[in-house]
Structure formats: C-alpha cells, structure tokens
Design a protein around this motif. Structure first.
Motif, PDB file in Angstrom:
ATOM      1  N   VAL A   1       0.950  14.694  -8.330  1.00  0.00           N
ATOM      2  CA  VAL A   1       0.698  15.980  -7.794  1.00  0.00           C
ATOM      3  C   VAL A   1       2.116  16.820  -8.008  1.00  0.00           C
ATOM      4  CG1 VAL A   1       0.678  17.033  -5.517  1.00  0.00           C
ATOM      5  CG2 VAL A   1      -0.600  14.997  -5.674  1.00  0.00           C
ATOM      6  N   VAL A   2       3.134  16.262  -7.911  1.00  0.00           N
ATOM      7  CA  VAL A   2       4.430  16.932  -8.277  1.00  0.00           C
ATOM      8  C   VAL A   2       4.301  17.546  -9.992  1.00  0.00           C
ATOM      9  CG1 VAL A   2       6.701  16.929  -8.998  1.00  0.00           C
ATOM     10  CG2 VAL A   2       5.930  16.044  -6.825  1.00  0.00           C
ATOM     11  N   LEU A   3       3.613  16.671 -10.716  1.00  0.00           N
ATOM     12  CA  LEU A   3       3.525  17.266 -12.006  1.00  0.00           C
ATOM     13  C   LEU A   3       2.362  18.491 -12.038  1.00  0.00           C
ATOM     14  CD1 LEU A   3       3.601  16.960 -15.284  1.00  0.00           C
ATOM     15  CD2 LEU A   3       1.485  15.314 -14.975  1.00  0.00           C
ATOM     16  N   TRP A   4       1.331  18.421 -11.469  1.00  0.00           N
ATOM     17  CA  TRP A   4       0.516  19.473 -11.312  1.00  0.00           C
ATOM     18  C   TRP A   4       1.091  20.903 -10.964  1.00  0.00           C
ATOM     19  CZ3 TRP A   4      -4.010  16.515  -8.366  1.00  0.00           C
ATOM     20  CH2 TRP A   4      -4.681  15.682  -9.395  1.00  0.00           C
ATOM     21  N   VAL A   5       2.123  20.453  -9.888  1.00  0.00           N
ATOM     22  CA  VAL A   5       2.844  21.634  -9.122  1.00  0.00           C
ATOM     23  C   VAL A   5       3.697  22.382 -10.348  1.00  0.00           C
ATOM     24  CG1 VAL A   5       4.298  22.642  -7.545  1.00  0.00           C
ATOM     25  CG2 VAL A   5       2.474  21.244  -6.975  1.00  0.00           C
ATOM     26  N   GLN A   6       4.303  21.332 -10.850  1.00  0.00           N
ATOM     27  CA  GLN A   6       5.449  21.701 -11.970  1.00  0.00           C
ATOM     28  C   GLN A   6       4.709  22.392 -13.133  1.00  0.00           C
ATOM     29  OE1 GLN A   6       5.731  20.110 -15.139  1.00  0.00           O
ATOM     30  NE2 GLN A   6       7.414  21.155 -15.947  1.00  0.00           N
ATOM     31  N   ALA A   7       3.571  21.786 -13.610  1.00  0.00           N
ATOM     32  CA  ALA A   7       2.851  22.751 -14.676  1.00  0.00           C
ATOM     33  C   ALA A   7       2.320  23.950 -14.372  1.00  0.00           C
ATOM     34  CB  ALA A   7       1.735  21.807 -15.083  1.00  0.00           C
ATOM     35  N   ALA A   8       1.795  24.294 -12.985  1.00  0.00           N
ATOM     36  CA  ALA A   8       1.349  25.367 -12.566  1.00  0.00           C
ATOM     37  C   ALA A   8       2.514  26.408 -12.350  1.00  0.00           C
ATOM     38  CB  ALA A   8       0.404  25.060 -11.147  1.00  0.00           C
TER      39      ALA A   8
ATOM     40  N   ILE B   1      10.824  17.776 -11.861  1.00  0.00           N
ATOM     41  CA  ILE B   1       9.719  16.782 -11.325  1.00  0.00           C
ATOM     42  C   ILE B   1      10.597  15.491 -10.484  1.00  0.00           C
ATOM     43  CG2 ILE B   1       8.256  14.957 -12.088  1.00  0.00           C
ATOM     44  CD1 ILE B   1       7.643  16.567 -14.428  1.00  0.00           C
ATOM     45  N   PRO B   2      11.679  15.146 -11.061  1.00  0.00           N
ATOM     46  CA  PRO B   2      12.403  14.192 -10.010  1.00  0.00           C
ATOM     47  C   PRO B   2      13.128  14.730  -9.119  1.00  0.00           C
ATOM     48  CG  PRO B   2      13.611  14.570 -12.117  1.00  0.00           C
ATOM     49  CD  PRO B   2      12.108  15.057 -12.271  1.00  0.00           C
TER      50      PRO B   2
ATOM     51  N   TRP C   1       0.707  -1.262   0.086  1.00  0.00           N
ATOM     52  CA  TRP C   1      -0.116  -0.018   0.047  1.00  0.00           C
ATOM     53  C   TRP C   1       0.801   1.441   0.043  1.00  0.00           C
ATOM     54  CZ3 TRP C   1      -4.639   0.537  -1.857  1.00  0.00           C
ATOM     55  CH2 TRP C   1      -5.664  -0.641  -1.533  1.00  0.00           C
ATOM     56  N   HIS C   2       2.108   1.160   0.393  1.00  0.00           N
ATOM     57  CA  HIS C   2       3.039   2.212   0.279  1.00  0.00           C
ATOM     58  C   HIS C   2       3.258   2.822  -1.102  1.00  0.00           C
ATOM     59  CE1 HIS C   2       3.607   2.448   4.666  1.00  0.00           C
ATOM     60  NE2 HIS C   2       4.129   3.672   4.496  1.00  0.00           N
ATOM     61  N   GLY C   3       3.212   1.660  -2.070  1.00  0.00           N
ATOM     62  CA  GLY C   3       3.446   2.269  -3.448  1.00  0.00           C
ATOM     63  C   GLY C   3       2.364   2.858  -4.202  1.00  0.00           C
ATOM     64  N   VAL C   4       1.114   3.095  -3.650  1.00  0.00           N
ATOM     65  CA  VAL C   4       0.255   3.899  -3.991  1.00  0.00           C
ATOM     66  C   VAL C   4       0.247   5.217  -3.785  1.00  0.00           C
ATOM     67  CG1 VAL C   4      -2.278   4.465  -3.929  1.00  0.00           C
ATOM     68  CG2 VAL C   4      -1.609   2.069  -3.717  1.00  0.00           C
ATOM     69  N   PRO C   5       0.611   5.868  -2.649  1.00  0.00           N
ATOM     70  CA  PRO C   5       0.876   7.239  -2.365  1.00  0.00           C
ATOM     71  C   PRO C   5       2.237   7.730  -3.181  1.00  0.00           C
ATOM     72  CG  PRO C   5       1.631   6.066  -0.305  1.00  0.00           C
ATOM     73  CD  PRO C   5       0.507   5.129  -1.250  1.00  0.00           C
ATOM     74  N   MET C   6       3.133   6.714  -3.477  1.00  0.00           N
ATOM     75  CA  MET C   6       4.223   7.180  -4.250  1.00  0.00           C
ATOM     76  C   MET C   6       3.881   7.589  -5.708  1.00  0.00           C
ATOM     77  SD  MET C   6       7.548   4.624  -3.636  1.00  0.00           S
ATOM     78  CE  MET C   6       8.320   4.523  -2.029  1.00  0.00           C
ATOM     79  N   GLY C   7       2.994   6.856  -6.249  1.00  0.00           N
ATOM     80  CA  GLY C   7       2.430   7.253  -7.525  1.00  0.00           C
ATOM     81  C   GLY C   7       1.799   8.331  -7.581  1.00  0.00           C
ATOM     82  N   VAL C   8       0.835   8.545  -6.313  1.00  0.00           N
ATOM     83  CA  VAL C   8      -0.063   9.854  -6.345  1.00  0.00           C
ATOM     84  C   VAL C   8       0.677  10.956  -6.198  1.00  0.00           C
ATOM     85  CG1 VAL C   8      -1.664  10.756  -4.837  1.00  0.00           C
ATOM     86  CG2 VAL C   8      -1.961   8.609  -5.421  1.00  0.00           C
ATOM     87  N   ALA C   9       2.114  10.914  -5.318  1.00  0.00           N
ATOM     88  CA  ALA C   9       2.996  11.947  -5.180  1.00  0.00           C
ATOM     89  C   ALA C   9       3.610  12.501  -6.649  1.00  0.00           C
ATOM     90  CB  ALA C   9       4.121  11.586  -4.347  1.00  0.00           C
ATOM     91  N   ALA C  10       3.838  11.619  -7.481  1.00  0.00           N
ATOM     92  CA  ALA C  10       4.142  11.860  -8.675  1.00  0.00           C
ATOM     93  C   ALA C  10       3.365  12.777  -9.586  1.00  0.00           C
ATOM     94  CB  ALA C  10       4.599  10.616  -9.599  1.00  0.00           C
TER      95      ALA C  10
END
Length: 261
Positions: free
Chosen positions: A190-197, A205-206, A179-188
């Motif tokens: 979210v980072v994309l949204w912040v990077q685009a904004a 991103i990385p 289940w810790h893999g799920v927030p890792m994917g979600v975090a990626a």
C-alpha cells in the motif's frame, strides 16, 4: 495438538520462502541502485561510439513502425531506422508517454548507453525508457524486500513458538504472531502505491512503512500477551473438590439413611 503442529510446519515453510524472497529482493535493490548510479554518472560521448561504451550518446532515429499490442500480454515494441537505413528493434515496459504517440516517419532521439537504446525522446522533449533502461524501479524491489522479510520473520517466530511450546494459550499466541506478519507485508505494498501516486522519493517508503510496522508489532505483542493470560478464546474451567448437591452441602441428599427431623 497434532493439527496445531501441522499448521506450524506449513507456516515454517511459508516463512522460509518469504525470507528467501526478501533476501533476494535486497540484492536486486542494491543492483538496481548501483546501475542507476552508474548511468547517471556516465559522461557524454565525445563521438559516436563504435563499440559498447560507458559513455552516453544521443542518436537520431526515424520511426519505422510501432505496435503497442493493446489488450495482449506482450511488450510494446517499435522499429526505428538509423540515418544509414539500418533498423533498430526496441521493446518497452509500457506504451506511454512517448510510444503511444509515435507514428511512422516521426523523428525521435535515442539515448545509447552500453550498446543499448535505454531512452527515447520525442520532438516535444518527452522521454520514455525502453526495456533496457537503467532505471529499474528499485522501489518495487525495496517493497518486495520489506514485505518478504517482515512476513517471513513473523511467520518464523510464530511457527517456532508453536513447535516448541505446549498448551492452547501458547498455540493462540503463536497464531497471533504469525498472522500479524500478513498486514505488515500488505502495508508495504500500500505504501508503494501511495509513493508512486504521489511521486515521492524512494526513502519515503521505509519512512512511512516503518511506523506502521512498529504499530503492528506492538499489536502482535499485546495480543500475544493477552493470549498467554487466557483472555483470548474459551477455556473449560478446571473442577476441584466434590460436586455439591442441590442442598448446597457436599454429600447432602435425601436418599436412604437420611435422617429427617
């Protein structure tokens, strides 16, 4: 036990799928970056190309019609006219910032590369990519690779752990890892949204996601260790020795044969 194994098999399938998507996104990211590099390195054409060419040529067009397909699941499109009167049909990924402002008979400049109009520029100098544009948003593909690989790897480790170990503590530790893999994917994402904004460069991103992933990985290790120590979940205490009677001594009682003072 059977239920845990069935769940582990499902997670194993999820892991394989996520890893396959992640690997595919790695290759798509590479291809997108390579095409963008080739486009930026392409020189201007010395004259109007008569066939598909690697050079870039700016061609003037007159707007014939524009259809943004507002509210429909259809790509915005427009028809342009060359000076010779020949029509050129184009589709776009989005309506702005140029297409939504165009009207029939407006003058625009189209950038032609490899036989396709890849960019349109209006009279004010504002430009917009067409659907054939070379800037294919490698950031999206990079995030897909990060999300797919991280989620898939954590799910794979958790699934294999559950399949090849026994006991409730190992089962809980495996679930924690999966289940810790799920927030890792979600975090990626979210980072994309912040990077685009924020219009940050792609390398951000990385740079931002990496520390978040390390924190989540440390959290997974800590919770898994706690599960192995029995600190997560309820476990029935093991009974040892003979039960004690109300008197406090083993075998003490007041039944027949008991000697009273």
């Amino acid at each position: 036990m059977e239920r845990n194994r069935s769940s582990a098999v499902v997670w194993l399938l999820i892991a394989v799928t996520a890893l396959a998507v992640g690997v595919a996104m790695v290759f798509l990211t590479r291809d997108a970056l390579e095409r963008e590099r080739e486009f930026r390195a392409a020189p201007p054409c010395a004259s109007a190309p008569v066939e598909v060419s690697e050079c870039r040529w700016e061609q003037r067009f007159t707007v014939r019609s524009v259809d943004t397909h507002s509210g429909k699941r259809q790509s915005p499109e427009a028809d342009f006219l060359l000076p010779s009167g020949k029509p050129w049909h184009l589709t776009f990924r989005r309506t702005g910032p140029v297409l939504s402002q165009l009207e029939p008979d407006d003058k625009v400049v189209g950038l032609i590369w490899r036989g396709q109009v890849v960019e349109v520029r209006d009279a004010a100098g504002t430009w917009q990519e067409t659907s054939d544009g070379p800037l294919e948003w490698p950031e999206d593909r990079l995030v897909g690779a990060l999300a797919g690989l991280s989620t898939g790897l954590m799910a794979l480790v958790g699934a294999l752990w559950a399949l090849f170990t026994r006991g409730p503590r190992h089962a809980r530790a495996a679930r924690v890892v999966r289940w810790h893999g799920v927030p890792m994917g979600v975090a990626a994402v979210v980072v994309l949204w912040v990077q685009a904004a924020g219009e940050w460069p792609m390398w951000s991103i990385p740079a931002v996601w990496g520390p978040l992933a390390l924190l989540l990985l440390a959290s997974a290790a800590a919770f898994a260790a706690a599960a192995l120590r029995g600190e997560l979940g309820y476990e029935a205490p093991s009974s040892a020795g003979s039960p004690r009677a109300p008197g406090g001594l083993p075998g003490a009682g007041s039944g027949p044969g008991t000697v009273r003072a």
